[in-house]
Design a protein around this motif. Structure first.
Motif, short mmCIF file in Angstrom:
data_model
loop_
_atom_site.label_atom_id
_atom_site.label_comp_id
_atom_site.label_asym_id
_atom_site.label_seq_id
_atom_site.Cartn_x
_atom_site.Cartn_y
_atom_site.Cartn_z
N VAL A 129 0.82 -1.22 0.00
CA VAL A 129 0.00 0.00 0.00
C VAL A 129 0.85 1.26 0.00
O VAL A 129 0.33 2.37 0.14
N GLY A 130 2.16 1.12 -0.17
CA GLY A 130 3.05 2.28 -0.27
C GLY A 130 3.38 2.94 1.05
O GLY A 130 3.76 4.12 1.08
N ALA A 131 3.28 2.20 2.16
CA ALA A 131 3.55 2.78 3.48
C ALA A 131 4.96 2.52 3.96
O ALA A 131 5.31 2.91 5.08
N PHE A 132 5.80 1.85 3.14
CA PHE A 132 7.18 1.62 3.56
C PHE A 132 7.93 2.94 3.62
O PHE A 132 7.73 3.84 2.81
N ASN A 133 8.80 3.06 4.61
CA ASN A 133 9.58 4.28 4.86
C ASN A 133 8.68 5.45 5.26
O ASN A 133 8.95 6.61 4.94
N THR A 134 7.60 5.14 5.94
CA THR A 134 6.73 6.14 6.55
C THR A 134 6.45 5.73 7.99
O THR A 134 6.75 4.60 8.41
N PHE A 135 5.83 6.62 8.73
CA PHE A 135 5.48 6.31 10.12
C PHE A 135 4.15 5.57 10.26
O PHE A 135 3.80 5.15 11.36
N TRP A 136 3.43 5.43 9.16
CA TRP A 136 2.10 4.82 9.24
C TRP A 136 2.11 3.41 9.84
O TRP A 136 1.25 3.10 10.67
N PRO A 137 3.04 2.53 9.45
CA PRO A 137 3.02 1.19 10.07
C PRO A 137 3.28 1.18 11.57
O PRO A 137 2.91 0.23 12.26
N LEU A 138 3.89 2.24 12.09
CA LEU A 138 4.18 2.33 13.51
C LEU A 138 3.04 2.97 14.29
O LEU A 138 2.91 2.76 15.50
N ILE A 139 2.21 3.75 13.61
CA ILE A 139 1.17 4.54 14.28
C ILE A 139 -0.22 3.94 14.09
O ILE A 139 -0.98 3.78 15.05
N LEU A 140 -0.55 3.63 12.84
CA LEU A 140 -1.93 3.26 12.52
C LEU A 140 -2.47 2.06 13.29
O LEU A 140 -3.65 2.06 13.68
N PRO A 141 -1.67 1.00 13.55
CA PRO A 141 -2.22 -0.14 14.30
C PRO A 141 -2.78 0.21 15.67
O PRO A 141 -3.70 -0.45 16.15
N SER A 142 -2.25 1.24 16.31
CA SER A 142 -2.74 1.61 17.63
C SER A 142 -4.17 2.13 17.59
O SER A 142 -4.88 2.10 18.61
N PHE A 143 -4.65 2.59 16.42
CA PHE A 143 -6.00 3.12 16.30
C PHE A 143 -7.04 2.01 16.09
O PHE A 143 -8.22 2.31 15.95
N PHE A 144 -6.59 0.77 16.06
CA PHE A 144 -7.51 -0.35 15.88
C PHE A 144 -7.55 -1.25 17.13
O PHE A 144 -8.09 -2.35 17.07
N GLY A 145 -7.00 -0.78 18.22
CA GLY A 145 -7.10 -1.49 19.48
C GLY A 145 -6.10 -2.62 19.60
O GLY A 145 -5.77 -3.28 18.63
N HIS A 146 -5.63 -2.81 20.82
CA HIS A 146 -4.74 -3.91 21.14
C HIS A 146 -5.43 -4.77 22.19
O HIS A 146 -6.09 -4.27 23.11
#
Length: 272
Positions: A129-146
Motif C-alpha cells: 500500500v506504499g507505506a514503507f519508509n513512513t510512520f504509518w506502520p508504527l502509528i496506525l495499528p494503535s488506532f484499531f485497538g490492542h
C-alpha cells in the motif's frame, strides 16, 4: 516493630536494589571511558565526572531529530490506543450482543500469536500500500485497538456500576453519550495505565522502525542507538550515555502518571 515487618522491609530493600542496579550500572558507565568499563577487577565508580561522553554521543548523530521522531510516534500511538481500546472495551463491557464472549475470546487469542509469525505478512502488506519508509506502520495499528489494552479497559469498566447507564438511558441519552460523558471521565486511571504502557512500547520499539524506516533522518531513538555498535568495535561509554538520555522520557512519564497508573492497574483486576 514486628519481626515479620522487619523481614518484609529488608526483602523490599533488597529487591529494590536489585531492580535499580542496572540503572546504576548504566549511569556509571556513561561517565567512564571504555577502558574503565572493561577493566578487571571491576571499577565501581568513574575516575572523573564530566559530560564528555554525553556531548560526544549526542553530536555523533542527529539525536534531536531522533527524539522528535520517537516523540511523534509515541504520542500519536498513545492517542490511538486510548481512543480505540476504550471504545472497543465499552462495547464488550456495557453492551449485550450475540456472540459477545466468543468475539472477546477471539480477541484475547491474538495475544498468543508471536510477532515474528505475522512480521513478514505485515511488512508485505504495508509495502503493497506504499507505506514503507513512513510512520504509518508504527502509528496506525494503535488506532484499531490492542487485545491487552482492551482487556484492561474492559476489566475496569466492570467496576463501574451499570446503574449510571440505566439512569442515563432513562433521561434519553444514547450509548455514545454514556461512553463520552459518563464512562470516560470515570476511567482516568485505566486510560492512564493504557497510555503509559503504549508510550513505553512505542518509545522502546526497535524492530518496527528497523523494518519500516529506511531514511536515516526518520530513525527513532531506539534505532539511533545502533550506530554506537559496529561490526568490530563498539563505543560502550557513548552508548550508555545516549541510553541514559533515551530512558529519561519514560521515567518522567511514569512518575507524572504514577498515581493514576497504579490505581488503574489495581482496579482493573477487581472484577472479571
Amino acid at each position: 516493630m514486628k519481626k515479620v515487618n522487619i523481614i518484609s522491609i529488608i526483602l523490599l530493600v533488597l529487591m529494590s536494589a536489585l531492580m535499580l542496579f542496572p540503572f546504576f550500572w548504566l549511569i556509571r558507565g556513561s561517565f567512564m571511558t571504555d577502558r574503565e568499563i572493561m577493566t578487571l577487577p571491576m571499577q565501581w565508580l568513574p575516575s572523573n565526572i564530566n559530560l564528555d561522553n554525553y556531548r560526544a554521543a549526542l553530536d555523533r548523530a542527529p539525536f534531536a531529530r531522533y527524539f522528535l521522531n520517537s516523540g511523534f510516534v509515541a504520542v500519536t500511538s498513545v492517542i490511538g490506543a486510548v481512543l480505540s481500546s476504550s471504545f472497543v472495551a465499552f462495547g464488550f463491557a456495557r453492551l449485550k450482543f450475540p456472540g459477545r464472549d466468543v468475539w472477546f475470546g477471539l480477541l484475547l487469542s491474538t495475544l498468543m500469536i508471536p510477532f515474528t509469525v505475522v512480521m513478514i505478512p505485515q511488512f508485505i502488506g504495508w509495502q503493497a500500500v506504499g507505506a514503507f519508509n513512513t510512520f504509518w506502520p508504527l502509528i496506525l495499528p494503535s488506532f484499531f485497538g490492542h487485545a491487552f489494552n482492551v482487556f484492561l479497559m474492559r476489566q475496569f469498566y466492570f467496576g463501574i456500576p451499570k446503574e449510571y447507564d440505566e439512569a442515563a438511558l432513562v433521561d434519553g441519552a444514547n450509548y455514545f453519550t454514556i461512553y463520552v460523558k459518563i464512562i470516560l471521565p470515570m476511567s482516568k486511571p485505566a486510560l492512564c495505565a493504557v497510555g503509559v504502557f503504549t508510550f513505553m512500547a512505542a518509545w522502546n520499539d526497535f524492530i518496527g522502525p528497523l523494518l519500516y524506516l529506511a531514511d536515516p533522518y526518520m530513525r527513532t531513538v531506539s534505532l539511533g542507538l545502533q550506530i554506537f555498535v559496529g561490526q568490530f568495535t563498539a563505543s560502550i561509554n557513548q552508548l550508555m550515555a545516549a541510553s541514559t538520555v533515551a530512558v529519561l522520557p519514560m521515567i518522567i512519564v511514569f512518575f507524572v502518571a504514577q498515581r493514576y497508573f497504579i490505581e488503574g492497574i489495581t482496579f482493573s483486576g477487581l472484577k472479571g
